[in-house]
Write an enzyme that holds these catalytic residues in place. Structure first.
Site: not given
Ligand code: FAD
Ligand code: AMP
Length: 475
Positions: A276, A451
């Protein structure tokens, strides 16, 4: 009489197929020629991204992560599942089915947008003529008012470790293993090498990654790279830096890999070796000699900022031209090329192309690293927030990593955002949008974030740039 179209696109990866659809949306007649063949010999649209890259790799990353979490995390939640076993055939079947659905979807999109999808090889001739050779049949010449070249890229081969499609393989074959290799070697700790290494390590392989450079993830912010190195090693990835592979020989049972590192010559035996080491533009037999298209010394098609080649009316986009080899960068270039052909104004903001590495934790960034800002000489400030202080990350049991914001000291403009942590690839979208609108840290500080959410970490990092973090003491 030969066929003629307003636009002929060569290549139906994320750059080419998006360009074709956008051009058709402008009311132009469009053909998109593509020759991709899967390992079963069947054609599918979607190019590397859908068939052998982004999508299948993410399918396996998701599966391998669930496997890992079921084995190691469920108990913490009070979920007892007994022995967790791997059915690699079922995992690969799911991957193949996702790929089939998405590649098939492009055929549907072409139909709905009246794009003529042509299966076979396309070649640009002089005078904006395109030679189309179907998979079986005679070549024909198509007249095009405009041509968009989008042939993509292909894995680079190392002469010292040639692919044999059995023991020494490229990234595509590495997505289709039908069993988990006992010892997997990977040459190259780039994005692809690390993602593939993580998949197979989580599924049980011992993974050794050999990287010639002395630094891990040289393109990322150093603070992020340092967390990444620790996390990958904690997960058991054996990453050897400064390890230059000098030879790889496949035998019946495995591959003998020789490399040089700081302590001299080394040898390891692995069962399978993934090479790779990068990708090269795929321009083989794409343009006739007299087509007028110019390639640079690395084989990329030479284009200007608007993806125009030297030949009037011919554009080139995606992995075959300069810039990061990323699907979304190619798609945006496709939109730009089609808009310009339609006579509209259009541009790609190359300063805010996000990058994501889908390891666990994920890594994502946009804009400049701290070293790049420092080198530019512009006075700057930084703010960081660790996911260990995020309520959402805590309940997800994913507290490794942080968000780092870099901003100009003079006008507070955000210059770069770097994230390593849960869902970093999703979180980065907020930073990209902020930077696209030249936002300041104050803009983000004054934006309400839900939140409990991971996005609060971006809010807090922006606050931290002015020493005002509310849920963390970072002075
Ligand atoms: P391609 O997708 O390569 O498509 C080009 C198409 O053109 C192919 O179908 C090819 O057969 C065809 N073609 C070429 N020449 C001719 C011709 N002469 N005639 C007819 N057809 C032709 N990028 C991301 O953004 N995110 C990721 O998560 C990501 N993961 C990846 C994982 C792996 C393992 C790999 C290998 C790549 C990954 N990438 C990722 C990179 C991404 O796949 C590429 O950037 C993207 O596919 C480039 O798009 P493209 O349209 O330029 O080319
Ligand atoms: P990328 O271009 O991001 O896919 O990363 C490829 C990586 O492979 C780079 O970090 C290179 O340094 C690395 N590489 C290239 N050749 C070798 C080699 N012979 N031995 C070890 N690593 C290599």
């Amino acid at each position: 009489m030969s066929k003629s179209f307003d636009v002929v696109v060569i290549g139906a990866g994320p750059a080419g197929y998006i360009a074709a659809i956008r051009a058709a949306q402008h009311g132009m007649t469009v053909a998109c020629i593509d020759e991709w063949q899967n390992k079963d010999g069947k054609h599918a649209f979607g190019g590397t991204c859908l068939n052998a890259g982004c999508i299948p790799s993410k399918a396996l990353l998701e599966s391998s992560e669930l496997f890992h979490r079921a084995k190691h995390e469920f108990k913490k939640h009070g979920i007892m599942v007994g022995a967790v076993e791997l059915d690699i055939a079922a995992m690969q079947k799911r991957r193949a089915s996702i790929v089939r659905q998405l590649t098939g979807g492009i055929g549907g999109l072409f139909k709905a947008n009246k794009v003529e999808g042509l299966v076979g090889h396309g070649k640009l001739l002089a005078g904006k003529k395109v030679e189309f050779t179907p998979a079986a049949g005679e070549a024909e010449i198509i007249d095009a008012r405009h041509v968009i070249l989008a042939p993509g890229s292909t894995p680079m081969e190392l002469k010292l470790a040639p692919f044999d499609d059995d023991r020494i393989v490229d990234s595509w074959s590495a997505l289709e293993f039908d069993e988990v290799p006992e010892h997997l070697g990977v040459i190259g700790a780039g994005i692809i090498g690390l993602e593939l290494g993580s998949v197979w390590a989580r599924l049980g392989s011992k993974v050794t990654v050999l990287e010639a450079m002395d630094e891990l993830l040289f393109m990322t912010d150093r603070d992020v790279a340092s967390v990444a190195g620790k996390e990958f090693r904690k997960q058991g990835l054996d990453i050897r830096l400064g390890a230059k592979v000098t030879s790889a020989k496949a035998g019946k049972k495995g591959v003998k890999v020789e490399f040089d590192d700081a302590s001299g010559e080394q040898v390891i035996d692995v069962d399978i070796l993934i090479v790779a080491v990068g990708r090269r533009p795929f321009t083989d037999d794409l343009c006739a000699e007299d087509s007028g298209i110019q390639l640079d010394e690395r084989g990329f098609i030479v284009v200007d900022d608007a993806c125009r080649t030297r030949v009037k009316g011919v554009f080139a986009i995606g992995d075959c031209v300069r810039g990061p080899m990323l699907a979304h960068k190619g798609s945006e270039e496709g939109v730009m090329a089609a808009d310009l052909i339609a006579g509209e104004s259009s541009e790609v903001n190359y300063d805010v192309v996000p990058s994501v590495i889908y390891t666990a934790p994920e890594i994502a960034w946009v804009g400049k690293t701290e070293d790049e800002v420092k080198a530019s000489g512009r006075p700057y400030k930084t703010g960081s927030f660790p996911f260990a202080a995020s309520g959402r990350a805590k309940v997800m049991e994913q507290t490794s990593g942080m968000v780092k914001v870099i901003a100009a000291k003079d006008d507070d403009e955000i210059l770069g955002v770097h994230i390593i942590g849960p869902m970093a690839g999703e979180l980065i979208a907020e930073a990209v949008l902020a930077m696209e609108f030249s936002a300041s840290t104050e803009d983000v500080q004054r934006t309400i974030h839900a939140h409990p959410s991971l996005a609060e970490a971006i809010h807090e990092a922006a606050l931290a740039a002015d020493n005002r973090a509310l849920n963390f003491v970072n002075r």
